[in-house]
Write an enzyme that holds these catalytic residues in place. Sequence first.
Site, short mmCIF file in Angstrom:
data_model
loop_
_atom_site.label_atom_id
_atom_site.label_comp_id
_atom_site.label_asym_id
_atom_site.label_seq_id
_atom_site.Cartn_x
_atom_site.Cartn_y
_atom_site.Cartn_z
N TYR A 137 5.57 5.20 11.97
CA TYR A 137 5.18 5.16 13.38
C TYR A 137 5.93 6.20 14.22
CZ TYR A 137 2.92 0.64 12.39
OH TYR A 137 2.13 -0.36 11.87
N LYS A 182 7.60 -0.57 -1.30
CA LYS A 182 6.56 -0.10 -2.23
C LYS A 182 7.23 0.94 -3.13
CE LYS A 182 2.19 0.06 -3.54
NZ LYS A 182 1.55 -1.06 -4.26
N ASP A 214 2.45 -5.45 -1.65
CA ASP A 214 1.16 -6.09 -1.96
C ASP A 214 1.39 -7.50 -2.51
OD1 ASP A 214 2.38 -4.49 -3.86
OD2 ASP A 214 0.54 -3.76 -4.78
N ASP A 238 5.06 -4.90 10.44
CA ASP A 238 4.00 -5.07 11.43
C ASP A 238 2.87 -5.90 10.82
OD1 ASP A 238 2.39 -4.76 13.62
OD2 ASP A 238 2.09 -2.60 13.39
N ASP A 242 1.95 -10.29 11.25
CA ASP A 242 0.65 -10.81 11.74
C ASP A 242 0.07 -11.78 10.72
OD1 ASP A 242 0.66 -9.19 14.04
OD2 ASP A 242 -1.51 -8.87 13.89
#
Length: 360
Positions: A137, A182, A214, A238, A242
Amino acid sequence: MGRRIVLLPGDGIGPEIVAAARRLLEAVGGFELEERLVGGASIDAHGTALTDEVLEACRAADAVLLGAVGGPQWDTTDPTAPRPEQGLLGLRKGLGLYANLRPVKPSPALLLASPLREERIRGTDLLVVRELTGGIYFGASGREGGRAFDTCEYEVAEIERIARVAFDAARDRRGRVTSVDKANVLETSRLWRETVERVAADDGEVELDHLLVDNAAMQLVSEPSRFDVILTENMFGDILSDESAMLTGSLGMLPSASLGDDGGGLFEPVHGSAPDLAGKGVANPLATFLSVALMLRHGLALDEEAAAVEAAVEAALTKGWRTPDLAWVGSETPPMSDLPAEVEVGTREMTDAVLAELAV
Ligand code: NAD
């Protein structure tokens, strides 16, 4: 003189939920509240999502409470146009808020509001510790002809400081950190993993395991109670937070604290500006109330008042008050349950219900 809190309502449902939080803060008492513009509202007034003056006011305040920013009226593919999210990123960077804490503990009254089965959610009590000022970001991004790029970068020092936040938090909880990355694909994740290992070795107390993102996304819904502290980088945090919101029944239930080394911090619900609900008076204010509780505890060291706000939210839910996002669709009484009948209400009535339970 009271502690000074800057309120940043922002856009969409932001002004409605922050107005509700203002009533809550006034009921707790002892604060000087100052309201400022951010996001799309600031773009409309000043042509930029965050003015220097507002950033300065936030720096000078004891804590900052934000609603949400963004909305379709400011969506554009023009890379030179100001965007509401720049206000949020500017605040995080400008206030040095590198640590984002997102506690996920479903209310016992809401176990039936989640799309997941009750027995899967029961016992869930986890904390997402998300790195907030690095990663993709904040890296270089741009377009070259028909090509676009976003760059993900992390430095050892950035990883170390957020890892320490997670290990400190775990020590006060159940003593386990799950670091999510990852590392099978990304170089930044391999640096992340080896740095977190080193911080764990220095710590010596907290138990550490690693999950690929994942797999973590899958386990969050298949076995959420296995997690204590989830430590992860900016974009993974992020998305996973959620996802974990749905364990609590609604995105409208999840609070967050963004902290740095100085200042009281910035507190905001995890959800966005919900343009589909704006102006209808039905937005769930509870994530914002729980963010106020985090502000009282982490930003202002008012532990008793924080606990009183959390208890008032729980009491209102236990009595059956529900905004539409939490309500049991098409049923007044949840089936096979000893919970009370639910009463569907709007933002104002839910706020009244919480204030009626507040004991400070
Ligand atoms: P959103 O979080 O605003 O909404 C997702 C869904 O959750 C919608 O159905 C919405 O109605 C519901 N919802 C969210 N908050 C709720 C609440 N308090 N009560 C009841 N229901 C609620 O996400 P989105 O629709 O993807 O994004 C809308 C805008 O918000 C976009 O402009 C996005 O950029 C922005 N956004 C801002 C933030 C922030 O300010 N921190 C975070 C995420 C998205």
